[in-house]
Design an enzyme around this catalytic site. Structure first.
Site, PDB file in Angstrom:
ATOM      1  N   GLU A  45      75.310  79.155  90.686  1.00  0.00           N
ATOM      2  CA  GLU A  45      76.002  80.458  90.728  1.00  0.00           C
ATOM      3  C   GLU A  45      76.638  80.841  89.391  1.00  0.00           C
ATOM      4  OE1 GLU A  45      79.975  80.986  91.937  1.00  0.00           O
ATOM      5  OE2 GLU A  45      80.129  79.023  92.906  1.00  0.00           O
ATOM      6  N   ASP A 158      91.327  87.157 106.219  1.00  0.00           N
ATOM      7  CA  ASP A 158      90.667  87.131 104.917  1.00  0.00           C
ATOM      8  C   ASP A 158      89.667  85.977 104.928  1.00  0.00           C
ATOM      9  OD1 ASP A 158      89.802  86.978 102.338  1.00  0.00           O
ATOM     10  OD2 ASP A 158      91.778  87.185 101.419  1.00  0.00           O
ATOM     11  N   ASP A 162      81.250  84.246 101.965  1.00  0.00           N
ATOM     12  CA  ASP A 162      80.397  83.037 101.868  1.00  0.00           C
ATOM     13  C   ASP A 162      80.090  82.474 103.256  1.00  0.00           C
ATOM     14  OD1 ASP A 162      80.793  83.304  99.146  1.00  0.00           O
ATOM     15  OD2 ASP A 162      82.025  81.495  98.938  1.00  0.00           O
ATOM     16  N   LYS A 179      88.407  74.283  98.399  1.00  0.00           N
ATOM     17  CA  LYS A 179      89.735  73.884  97.912  1.00  0.00           C
ATOM     18  C   LYS A 179      90.743  74.078  99.026  1.00  0.00           C
ATOM     19  CE  LYS A 179      89.464  74.381  93.018  1.00  0.00           C
ATOM     20  NZ  LYS A 179      88.849  75.452  92.272  1.00  0.00           N
TER      21      LYS A 179
HETATM   22  N1  PSU Z   1      86.104  78.177  94.946  1.00  0.00           N
HETATM   23  C1  PSU Z   1      86.188  77.422  93.836  1.00  0.00           C
HETATM   24  N2  PSU Z   1      85.661  77.894  92.671  1.00  0.00           N
HETATM   25  C2  PSU Z   1      85.029  79.114  92.597  1.00  0.00           C
HETATM   26  C3  PSU Z   1      84.932  79.896  93.784  1.00  0.00           C
HETATM   27  C4  PSU Z   1      85.481  79.392  94.935  1.00  0.00           C
HETATM   28  O1  PSU Z   1      86.737  76.329  93.884  1.00  0.00           O
HETATM   29  O2  PSU Z   1      84.581  79.513  91.504  1.00  0.00           O
HETATM   30  C5  PSU Z   1      84.210  81.218  93.743  1.00  0.00           C
HETATM   31  C6  PSU Z   1      82.796  81.073  94.342  1.00  0.00           C
HETATM   32  O3  PSU Z   1      81.901  81.901  93.623  1.00  0.00           O
HETATM   33  C7  PSU Z   1      82.976  81.607  95.753  1.00  0.00           C
HETATM   34  C8  PSU Z   1      84.002  82.705  95.538  1.00  0.00           C
HETATM   35  O4  PSU Z   1      81.788  82.103  96.326  1.00  0.00           O
HETATM   36  O5  PSU Z   1      84.901  82.156  94.574  1.00  0.00           O
HETATM   37  C9  PSU Z   1      84.727  83.062  96.821  1.00  0.00           C
HETATM   38  O6  PSU Z   1      85.483  84.195  96.626  1.00  0.00           O
HETATM   39  P1  PSU Z   1      86.081  84.999  97.885  1.00  0.00           P
HETATM   40  O7  PSU Z   1      87.205  84.158  98.427  1.00  0.00           O
HETATM   41  O8  PSU Z   1      86.577  86.305  97.310  1.00  0.00           O
HETATM   42  O9  PSU Z   1      84.947  85.186  98.846  1.00  0.00           O
HETATM   43 MN    MN Z   2      88.664  85.192  99.679  1.00  0.00          MN
END
Ligand code: PSU
Ligand code: MN
Length: 323
Positions: A45, A158, A162, A179
């Site tokens: 990614e 929220d 993914d 995380k």
């Molecule tokens: N978690 C991490 N590092 C990251 C991401 C998540 O430890 O870089 C990034 C990934 O690309 C993941 C995105 O798909 O954040 C998720 O964002 P959101 O919570 O807005 O869906």
């Molecule tokens: Mn998010």
């Protein structure tokens, strides 16, 4: 994974596919050639480059992940949107350019954002969801990253795109769980609802990114790349349409102590709440603050698990290519 699977998964003729490739989709010649013969390819990614890590660690890590895939004999395919084009197989120059861009200038692309970046001819970084979509269009069904998005602590509505993408797109994602900036029990519940198998590779506990275990059980414990490949293959042959999550703990010795991670995560999450940060900005904000607050202590765990996940994904890709 042979041509048969490509066709089964896409139900598109080669002609349609090639026409599409010439417009919105660009595959590097090496990747196109490898896919044609059913060879081993691992998608990677780009949001982790633009919104996950600071420069130059982002570029170094992205290149190290590519090298880890190659070291096992598979081909890496780093994915992004470059000037509106879905791009599969970035060059080192592309990665350097994205890595230097201020994150505000690159659209973070999950499912909802992809058509905007393509339509407006923008540069976009693909999240786990965005990368799964593009990989699937290209005929790549295995993808390695660090951590996936999930359900945010204290904000159960929220839910990262993914999780929903894993429920609707046939790509297997190799990662170190999520995380603990997220609510991991709720994240597992959503994955269950979405019908996503969660496999522990050499572990029966869900890894929590910096630490090897979250204390939550995974669905299945598997020990070898071959076992994992068999479950992936079964998922594709049943034509169920969804993806899989393959979780790999950070290598022993590179873990970040729980106490260090947890204090930083609680402070960063409280700051995000206090500042009213929401939507797609939450994850990059909290990730950035945790990195600052742990003052580089988290760096070793981060790099170690990303490179290790790329290597494990390559081993699985080779097994898939063999079958
Ligand atoms: N978690 C991490 N590092 C990251 C991401 C998540 O430890 O870089 C990034 C990934 O690309 C993941 C995105 O798909 O954040 C998720 O964002 P959101 O919570 O807005 O869906
Ligand atoms: Mn998010």
């Amino acid at each position: 994974m042979g041509i048969q699977y490509w066709d089964n998964l896409h139900r598109k003729s080669w002609f349609d596919k090639l026409k599409f490739m010439n417009t919105e989709l660009h595959l590097s010649p090496e990747i196109a050639d490898t896919l044609k013969i059913g060879g081993a390819v691992v998608a990677l990614e780009s949001t982790l480059i633009t919104h996950g890590l600071p420069y130059p660690a982002n570029v170094e890590t992205a290149l190290a992940m590519e090298a880890a895939v190659r070291s096992q004999g598979a081909v890496p395919a780093t994915i992004a949107v470059l000037k509106g084009r879905l791009s599969v197989g970035l060059t080192a120059d592309d990665i350097e350019r994205l890595g230097r861009m201020p994150s505000a200038n690159v659209r973070k692309c999950s499912r909802r954002d992809l058509p905007i970046a393509v339509g407006l001819g923008e540069d976009g970084a693909t999240t786990v969801a965005g990368t799964m979509i593009v990989a699937n269009i290209a005929g790549i069904h295995l993808f390695a990253t660090g951590g996936i998005g999930g359900v945010h602590r204290g904000h159960p509505f929220d839910i990262s795109a993914d999780l929903i993408e894993l429920g609707r797109t046939p790509v297997a994602v190799v990662c170190s769980g999520a995380k603990s900036i997220l609510d991991l029990p709720l994240t597992m519940e959503v994955l269950e609802t979405q019908g996503v198998p969660v496999i522990g590779y050499g572990t029966d506990m869900l890894p929590a990114f910096y630490s090897r275990s979250s204390g939550l059980p995974v669905g299945v414990y598997l020990e070898t790349p071959r076992d994992v490949a068999q479950v992936i293959q079964a998922t594709w042959s049943l034509n169920l349409g969804h993806g899989l999550l393959i979780t790999v703990p950070v290598p022993e010795g590179d873990e970040l102590p729980d106490s260090v991670a947890e204090i930083a995560i609680q402070q960063a999450t409280a700051e995000a709440n206090a500042q009213g940060i929401h939507g797609k900005d939450v994850t990059p904000f909290v990730l950035g603050r945790v990195a600052e607050l742990t003052e580089g202590q988290s760096r070793r765990a981060n790099t170690s698990l990303l490179v290790n996940n790329a290597r494990v994904a390559a081993l699985i890709a080779l097994e898939l290519a063999r079958s």
